[in-house]
Scaffold this motif. Structure first.
Motif, mmCIF file in Angstrom:
data_model
loop_
_atom_site.group_PDB
_atom_site.id
_atom_site.type_symbol
_atom_site.label_atom_id
_atom_site.label_comp_id
_atom_site.label_asym_id
_atom_site.label_seq_id
_atom_site.Cartn_x
_atom_site.Cartn_y
_atom_site.Cartn_z
ATOM 1 N N LEU A 170 0.852 -1.438 0.100
ATOM 2 C CA LEU A 170 0.078 0.127 -0.005
ATOM 3 C C LEU A 170 0.963 1.272 -0.012
ATOM 4 C CD1 LEU A 170 -2.670 1.340 0.069
ATOM 5 C CD2 LEU A 170 -2.657 1.207 2.697
ATOM 6 N N GLN A 171 1.803 1.369 1.029
ATOM 7 C CA GLN A 171 2.611 2.523 0.807
ATOM 8 C C GLN A 171 3.542 2.920 -0.425
ATOM 9 O OE1 GLN A 171 2.140 4.801 2.940
ATOM 10 N NE2 GLN A 171 1.291 3.813 4.564
ATOM 11 N N ALA A 172 3.840 1.483 -0.840
ATOM 12 C CA ALA A 172 4.641 1.643 -2.216
ATOM 13 C C ALA A 172 3.789 2.165 -3.226
ATOM 14 C CB ALA A 172 4.986 0.324 -2.552
ATOM 15 N N ALA A 173 2.564 1.756 -3.314
ATOM 16 C CA ALA A 173 1.515 2.347 -4.159
ATOM 17 C C ALA A 173 1.419 3.763 -4.044
ATOM 18 C CB ALA A 173 0.088 1.482 -4.206
ATOM 19 N N LEU A 174 1.145 4.185 -2.874
ATOM 20 C CA LEU A 174 1.037 5.768 -2.550
ATOM 21 C C LEU A 174 2.356 6.399 -3.019
ATOM 22 C CD1 LEU A 174 -0.798 5.323 0.893
ATOM 23 C CD2 LEU A 174 -1.872 5.637 -1.597
ATOM 24 N N LEU A 175 3.397 6.014 -2.444
ATOM 25 C CA LEU A 175 4.768 6.557 -3.111
ATOM 26 C C LEU A 175 4.825 6.752 -4.419
ATOM 27 C CD1 LEU A 175 6.791 5.139 -0.246
ATOM 28 C CD2 LEU A 175 6.482 7.266 -0.352
ATOM 29 N N ARG A 176 4.371 5.996 -5.279
ATOM 30 C CA ARG A 176 4.456 5.946 -6.564
ATOM 31 C C ARG A 176 3.595 7.258 -7.163
ATOM 32 N NH1 ARG A 176 3.065 0.643 -9.740
ATOM 33 N NH2 ARG A 176 3.906 1.794 -11.368
ATOM 34 N N VAL A 177 2.614 7.210 -6.685
ATOM 35 C CA VAL A 177 1.695 8.642 -6.940
ATOM 36 C C VAL A 177 2.497 9.957 -6.640
ATOM 37 C CG1 VAL A 177 -0.252 9.896 -6.593
ATOM 38 C CG2 VAL A 177 -0.688 7.447 -6.767
ATOM 39 N N LYS A 178 3.123 9.722 -5.467
ATOM 40 C CA LYS A 178 3.665 11.056 -5.052
ATOM 41 C C LYS A 178 5.106 11.328 -5.625
ATOM 42 C CE LYS A 178 2.634 12.379 -0.897
ATOM 43 N NZ LYS A 178 2.691 12.581 0.554
ATOM 44 N N LEU A 179 5.830 10.292 -6.172
ATOM 45 C CA LEU A 179 6.973 10.694 -6.693
ATOM 46 C C LEU A 179 7.021 11.506 -7.936
ATOM 47 C CD1 LEU A 179 10.004 9.969 -6.833
ATOM 48 C CD2 LEU A 179 9.544 7.780 -8.045
#
Length: 368
Positions: free
Chosen positions: A237-246
């Protein structure tokens, strides 16, 4: 006007739909630990930093702990070895060293608040095996000088890049300036998750392979354990959210630079000392830290104007109860910094009127 120190709600609201879509994608996948999202994030963040490898872990502290642990497993370090570290860092950097049975050697900062590379050689001993520079407040250490000392004496270099995602030194991104780097994605960072998360970046394939096992109970293959590892895995989940924010990180960092440029050009007060940028550095201004001998009075004045501030950090590590054995040590510049520093708002969602208000309030302070 009420100006928060950092408006995390406002920062994340900009990507609300994309974040919800990422959450939904993970929810519907039925796979929540060490899956495709982590693999994709690791590839994307390694490319962003300019390294061959990224290893997602549970948080920034564990990123540092596990690199040092991996070097112990690989024989590059042994228990009791000394690690050079800045005296004015956040305590997590030092916790990573002592957690591994290694010995921190505290060195004073230079005018940029970062580790003074010119002092390091005077602190070396026959037991020194590594340097752990911290890119404090969003500005890189003078890594050209650090790496020169490391090469001369055969030392490992582990960057603490928790506050410096996207910062550069001599054109090279934080995370690619040493042998390895620990990253924190705590929500308040320039590149923050929606909970705890962290990563290690490195060009060392043997180190990366060891780290991937250590974060997963010491195992590459289920039920077969090479090391006495831990559970420190960046979740899907955090990986997916970080991909958005990157995708927004560079633009947000530029907005921080624009605000910092205004502060540097327009805050003019005899009792407020502005930060200094090191040669070859491109800071990302995780926090904008001023100094004043009347810091507490300045903070009260700004609070009265509706401006949120924070102190990074009120106590240096050698004055913390956790390291009570260091109480008698004296680091004059570190202690002066901790008495005088104050962080004023710098955020990618600040409006120009809010920046105007911060500048006006600083300049209107009657002083003490």
């Amino acid at each position: 006007m009420n100006i928060p120190f950092l408006d995390l709600g406002g920062i994340n609201a900009r990507d609300r739909e994309a974040l919800i879509a990422a959450f939904t994608r993970v929810l519907d996948s039925g796979w929540y630990v060490l899956g495709r999202e982590v693999e994709a994030f690791e590839a994307e963040y390694a490319a962003y930093c300019g390294t061959r490898h990224c290893i997602g872990v549970g948080n920034g502290l564990e990123a540092l702990v596990l690199v040092l642990r991996a070097w112990l497993e690989l024989g590059a370090l042994k228990p009791g070895d000394e690690v050079i570290v800045p005296a004015n860092t956040y305590i997590a950097t030092i916790l990573a060293i002592t957690e591994n049975g290694l010995t921190p050697v505290l060195v004073e900062p230079d005018k940029t608040f970062n580790l003074d590379a010119a002092l390091i050689e005077s602190y070396l001993s026959g037991r020194t095996r590594a340097i752990l520079p911290v890119h404090l407040y969003g500005q890189t250490v003078n890594m050209t000088a650090i790496n020169a000392v490391a090469r001369k004496h055969g030392l490992k270099v582990l960057e603490d890049s928790a506050q410096a995602q996207g910062a550069r030194h001599a054109g090279i991104c934080a995370g690619a300036l040493g042998d390895a780097s620990g990253h924190s994605f705590f929500p308040s960072k320039n590149f923050g998750a929606l909970g705890d998360a962290g990563a290690v970046t490195t060009n060392d394939s043997a180190l990366a392979d060891t780290l991937r096992a250590l974060r997963n109970y010491g195992s590459h293959k289920k039920y077969e354990n090479l090391y006495k590892g831990v559970n420190s895995r960046l979740d899907e989940l955090q990986a997916a959210l970080l991909r958005v924010k990157l995708t927004r990180l560079d633009a947000d960092n530029q907005r921080r630079r624009d605000i910092a440029a205004r502060y540097l050009n327009e805050i003019r007060h005899p009792q407020i000392t502005l930060p200094v940028t090191g040669e070859g550095n491109e800071p990302v201004w995780h926090v904008f830290v001023v100094r004043s001998p009347a810091r507490d009075a300045l903070q009260r004045h700004l609070a009265g104007a509706g401006i949120g501030t924070l102190i990074h950090y009120p106590l240096p590590p050698h004055h913390q109860q956790a390291y009570g054995e260091w109480r008698e040590r004296y680091y004059p510049l570190t202690e002066a910094i901790h008495r005088e520093v104050l962080s004023i708002p710098v955020s990618p969602v600040m409006r120009e009127a809010e920046v105007d208000a911060v500048i006006a309030a600083c300049n209107a302070w009657p002083g003490q």
